[in-house]
Design a protein around this motif. Structure first.
Motif, PDB file in Angstrom:
ATOM      1  N   ALA A 193       0.812  -1.219   0.000  1.00  0.00           N
ATOM      2  CA  ALA A 193       0.000   0.000   0.000  1.00  0.00           C
ATOM      3  C   ALA A 193       0.845   1.268   0.000  1.00  0.00           C
ATOM      4  O   ALA A 193       1.900   1.343   0.641  1.00  0.00           O
ATOM      5  N   ASP A 194       0.329   2.281  -0.699  1.00  0.00           N
ATOM      6  CA  ASP A 194       0.836   3.644  -0.586  1.00  0.00           C
ATOM      7  C   ASP A 194       0.015   4.426   0.437  1.00  0.00           C
ATOM      8  O   ASP A 194       0.532   5.324   1.090  1.00  0.00           O
ATOM      9  N   TRP A 195      -1.285   4.082   0.529  1.00  0.00           N
ATOM     10  CA  TRP A 195      -2.194   4.661   1.517  1.00  0.00           C
ATOM     11  C   TRP A 195      -2.854   3.507   2.265  1.00  0.00           C
ATOM     12  O   TRP A 195      -2.953   2.392   1.754  1.00  0.00           O
ATOM     13  N   TRP A 196      -3.314   3.814   3.472  1.00  0.00           N
ATOM     14  CA  TRP A 196      -4.087   2.835   4.242  1.00  0.00           C
ATOM     15  C   TRP A 196      -5.262   3.563   4.875  1.00  0.00           C
ATOM     16  O   TRP A 196      -5.131   4.698   5.343  1.00  0.00           O
ATOM     17  N   ASN A 197      -6.428   2.907   4.875  1.00  0.00           N
ATOM     18  CA  ASN A 197      -7.614   3.520   5.474  1.00  0.00           C
ATOM     19  C   ASN A 197      -8.291   2.565   6.440  1.00  0.00           C
ATOM     20  O   ASN A 197      -8.385   1.364   6.180  1.00  0.00           O
ATOM     21  N   LEU A 198      -8.768   3.135   7.532  1.00  0.00           N
ATOM     22  CA  LEU A 198      -9.566   2.385   8.493  1.00  0.00           C
ATOM     23  C   LEU A 198     -10.743   3.269   8.912  1.00  0.00           C
ATOM     24  O   LEU A 198     -10.547   4.411   9.314  1.00  0.00           O
ATOM     25  N   PRO A 199     -11.958   2.779   8.816  1.00  0.00           N
ATOM     26  CA  PRO A 199     -13.116   3.592   9.185  1.00  0.00           C
ATOM     27  C   PRO A 199     -13.630   3.294  10.588  1.00  0.00           C
ATOM     28  O   PRO A 199     -13.483   2.174  11.099  1.00  0.00           O
ATOM     29  N   GLY A 200     -14.244   4.299  11.195  1.00  0.00           N
ATOM     30  CA  GLY A 200     -15.078   4.098  12.364  1.00  0.00           C
ATOM     31  C   GLY A 200     -14.409   3.616  13.625  1.00  0.00           C
ATOM     32  O   GLY A 200     -15.053   2.908  14.418  1.00  0.00           O
ATOM     33  N   VAL A 201     -13.151   3.991  13.850  1.00  0.00           N
ATOM     34  CA  VAL A 201     -12.443   3.512  15.040  1.00  0.00           C
ATOM     35  C   VAL A 201     -12.054   4.674  15.941  1.00  0.00           C
ATOM     36  O   VAL A 201     -11.825   5.793  15.488  1.00  0.00           O
ATOM     37  N   THR A 202     -11.975   4.395  17.226  1.00  0.00           N
ATOM     38  CA  THR A 202     -11.520   5.384  18.188  1.00  0.00           C
ATOM     39  C   THR A 202     -10.033   5.645  17.994  1.00  0.00           C
ATOM     40  O   THR A 202      -9.314   4.832  17.393  1.00  0.00           O
ATOM     41  N   PRO A 203      -9.524   6.761  18.507  1.00  0.00           N
ATOM     42  CA  PRO A 203      -8.081   6.995  18.447  1.00  0.00           C
ATOM     43  C   PRO A 203      -7.279   5.861  19.095  1.00  0.00           C
ATOM     44  O   PRO A 203      -6.203   5.496  18.598  1.00  0.00           O
ATOM     45  N   GLU A 204      -7.795   5.308  20.175  1.00  0.00           N
ATOM     46  CA  GLU A 204      -7.075   4.211  20.845  1.00  0.00           C
ATOM     47  C   GLU A 204      -7.007   2.978  19.954  1.00  0.00           C
ATOM     48  O   GLU A 204      -5.954   2.324  19.847  1.00  0.00           O
ATOM     49  N   GLU A 205      -8.121   2.649  19.290  1.00  0.00           N
ATOM     50  CA  GLU A 205      -8.119   1.505  18.375  1.00  0.00           C
ATOM     51  C   GLU A 205      -7.206   1.765  17.182  1.00  0.00           C
ATOM     52  O   GLU A 205      -6.496   0.871  16.726  1.00  0.00           O
ATOM     53  N   TYR A 206      -7.236   2.985  16.692  1.00  0.00           N
ATOM     54  CA  TYR A 206      -6.388   3.330  15.555  1.00  0.00           C
ATOM     55  C   TYR A 206      -4.913   3.213  15.931  1.00  0.00           C
ATOM     56  O   TYR A 206      -4.101   2.709  15.150  1.00  0.00           O
ATOM     57  N   GLN A 207      -4.571   3.676  17.117  1.00  0.00           N
ATOM     58  CA  GLN A 207      -3.185   3.571  17.579  1.00  0.00           C
ATOM     59  C   GLN A 207      -2.731   2.114  17.623  1.00  0.00           C
ATOM     60  O   GLN A 207      -1.610   1.783  17.214  1.00  0.00           O
ATOM     61  N   GLU A 277     -11.274  19.041  18.310  1.00  0.00           N
ATOM     62  CA  GLU A 277     -10.426  18.374  19.305  1.00  0.00           C
ATOM     63  C   GLU A 277     -10.255  16.892  18.967  1.00  0.00           C
ATOM     64  O   GLU A 277      -9.162  16.335  19.106  1.00  0.00           O
ATOM     65  N   GLY A 278     -11.339  16.256  18.512  1.00  0.00           N
ATOM     66  CA  GLY A 278     -11.244  14.860  18.134  1.00  0.00           C
ATOM     67  C   GLY A 278     -10.320  14.648  16.946  1.00  0.00           C
ATOM     68  O   GLY A 278      -9.532  13.695  16.907  1.00  0.00           O
ATOM     69  N   ILE A 279     -10.406  15.529  15.958  1.00  0.00           N
ATOM     70  CA  ILE A 279      -9.530  15.412  14.798  1.00  0.00           C
ATOM     71  C   ILE A 279      -8.072  15.567  15.209  1.00  0.00           C
ATOM     72  O   ILE A 279      -7.182  14.858  14.695  1.00  0.00           O
ATOM     73  N   GLU A 280      -7.815  16.467  16.119  1.00  0.00           N
ATOM     74  CA  GLU A 280      -6.438  16.665  16.578  1.00  0.00           C
ATOM     75  C   GLU A 280      -5.861  15.405  17.222  1.00  0.00           C
ATOM     76  O   GLU A 280      -4.663  15.131  17.113  1.00  0.00           O
ATOM     77  N   GLU A 281      -6.715  14.610  17.866  1.00  0.00           N
ATOM     78  CA  GLU A 281      -6.238  13.351  18.433  1.00  0.00           C
ATOM     79  C   GLU A 281      -5.737  12.415  17.342  1.00  0.00           C
ATOM     80  O   GLU A 281      -4.694  11.763  17.497  1.00  0.00           O
ATOM     81  N   TYR A 282      -6.466  12.338  16.237  1.00  0.00           N
ATOM     82  CA  TYR A 282      -6.024  11.490  15.127  1.00  0.00           C
ATOM     83  C   TYR A 282      -4.776  12.072  14.464  1.00  0.00           C
ATOM     84  O   TYR A 282      -3.857  11.334  14.088  1.00  0.00           O
ATOM     85  N   ARG A 283      -4.739  13.382  14.334  1.00  0.00           N
ATOM     86  CA  ARG A 283      -3.555  14.012  13.746  1.00  0.00           C
ATOM     87  C   ARG A 283      -2.320  13.714  14.585  1.00  0.00           C
ATOM     88  O   ARG A 283      -1.237  13.433  14.050  1.00  0.00           O
ATOM     89  N   ASP A 284      -2.458  13.752  15.906  1.00  0.00           N
ATOM     90  CA  ASP A 284      -1.326  13.474  16.783  1.00  0.00           C
ATOM     91  C   ASP A 284      -0.827  12.039  16.650  1.00  0.00           C
ATOM     92  O   ASP A 284       0.329  11.746  16.983  1.00  0.00           O
ATOM     93  N   LEU A 285      -1.694  11.144  16.159  1.00  0.00           N
ATOM     94  CA  LEU A 285      -1.279   9.756  15.938  1.00  0.00           C
ATOM     95  C   LEU A 285      -0.539   9.584  14.613  1.00  0.00           C
ATOM     96  O   LEU A 285       0.022   8.513  14.351  1.00  0.00           O
ATOM     97  N   GLY A 286      -0.558  10.633  13.779  1.00  0.00           N
ATOM     98  CA  GLY A 286       0.120  10.557  12.498  1.00  0.00           C
ATOM     99  C   GLY A 286      -0.791  10.421  11.306  1.00  0.00           C
ATOM    100  O   GLY A 286      -0.332  10.092  10.197  1.00  0.00           O
ATOM    101  N   VAL A 287      -2.106  10.678  11.477  1.00  0.00           N
ATOM    102  CA  VAL A 287      -3.040  10.602  10.360  1.00  0.00           C
ATOM    103  C   VAL A 287      -2.717  11.720   9.366  1.00  0.00           C
ATOM    104  O   VAL A 287      -2.625  12.891   9.728  1.00  0.00           O
ATOM    105  N   ASP A 288      -2.571  11.342   8.097  1.00  0.00           N
ATOM    106  CA  ASP A 288      -2.274  12.305   7.039  1.00  0.00           C
ATOM    107  C   ASP A 288      -3.531  12.902   6.423  1.00  0.00           C
ATOM    108  O   ASP A 288      -3.527  14.064   6.009  1.00  0.00           O
TER     109      ASP A 288
END
Length: 313
Positions: A193-207, A277-288
């Motif tokens: 993959a060049d990109w990866w997507n995951l839908p509908g998960v909390t920041p903790e699950e995404y991490q 604030e929620g978006i910033e949590e994902y951004r802090d995890l490295g979401v592009d």
């Protein structure tokens, strides 16, 4: 951070035909600064989005119309089912969309999951591990068709090409793999993959999924940072938190699925400040790329996101 819009519903909120509303909405979203636009690759509406008998535009037909009406946004299925099209035909369709859009196409692809649709069109529904191997084969075939000089021949485990002429050749179509299966899907993501997507998960699950993906990258000898991380989250915005949840519940009443209880993760449901604030949590995890998915294309959510959130994160 870039922003995307997942157009899962064809609800219009007026008397326009669904296809026309799709094009109009895509133009508006591009004008408002969105960078990425996606359609689902299904035959009918999913139960947690609406009803089976709702108007529903085929993915690549819809994306072609959007390509003709826009100039900048990247376009993809989220995600293309690996089994609904012959892979050689898929390579041609995606490369044609890329040519029509001026090089803005991403091949978002996954292993498929909605068995009822497989039954409806009379195709086999293989076990999960076989679907993943077929997905791998399809990615390799498409890459060969796009990069090797025509005529292209390819021999894989499941699929093959024999002197396929595919022109024009695309310059670069990124591969997006969708899904979070830790043993199979994320390993394939690390490999291809060049990109990866995951839908509908909390920041903790995404991490947690990111940690698994990082391990697979190390095993595959792949740089973790080479993969763009994306996430798609249901979003509803109102002036008050309670009003946002009430709006979400009302929107979900127009589906065939039960409404997610409030004590569970519904997505980013709240005020503009809470959503930012929620978006910033994902951004802090490295979401592009953060992608919103307003239920039923909720007009107020789109307006509030553009006016009150995009410039705040």
């Amino acid at each position: 951070m870039e922003f995307g819009y997942h157009h899962s519903s064809f609800a219009t909120h007026d008397d326009r035909p669904a296809a026309q509303a799709l094009v109009d909405r895509a133009q508006r979203l591009e004008d408002d600064g969105f960078d990425w636009f996606t359609l689902m690759d299904h035959l009918w509406q999913l139960p947690f989005v609406g009803h089976k008998d709702e108007p529903f535009v085929e993915c690549y037909t819809g994306l072609s119309a959007v390509a003709a009406a826009t100039e900048r946004m990247q376009l993809s299925g989220l995600v293309t089912c690996a089994h609904y099209r012959n892979p050689g035909y898929l390579a041609k369709a995606v490369s044609s969309l890329d040519a029509l859009s001026g090089g803005r196409t991403v091949l978002g692809i996954g292993a498929g999951w909605y068995e009822a649709e497989y039954d409806a069109i009379g195709i086999d529904y293989p076990p999960a591990d076989e679907r993943i191997r077929q997905l791998r084969d399809q990615i390799e075939l498409c890459t060969a068709a796009w990069t090797e000089e025509s005529p292209v021949s390819y021999e894989g485990e499941y699929y093959s090409l024999e002197e396929l002429y595919l022109d024009p050749k695309p310059d670069d179509i990124p591969i997006l793999v969708g899904g979070g299966g830790e043993q199979l899907t994320l390993r394939l993501t690390a490999e291809y993959a060049d990109w990866w997507n995951l839908p509908g998960v909390t920041p903790e699950e995404y991490q947690h999924k990111l940690d698994v993906l990082r391990e697979h990258c190390e095993t595959a000898g792949r740089e973790y940072g080479e993969i763009d991380k994306t996430v798609t989250i249901t979003t509803v915005i109102r002036d008050e938190t309670e009003a946002a949840h009430e709006a979400y519940e009302e929107l979900q009443e127009a589906t065939d699925a039960e409404t997610t209880p409030r004590e569970e993760f519904r997505g980013l449901i709240g005020t503009p400040a809470e959503v930012a604030e929620g978006i910033e949590e994902y951004r802090d995890l490295g979401v592009d790329r953060f992608q919103i998915g307003p239920p039923k294309n909720d007009p107020e959510t789109i307006d509030r996101f553009v006016d009150d959130v995009m410039d705040e994160v």
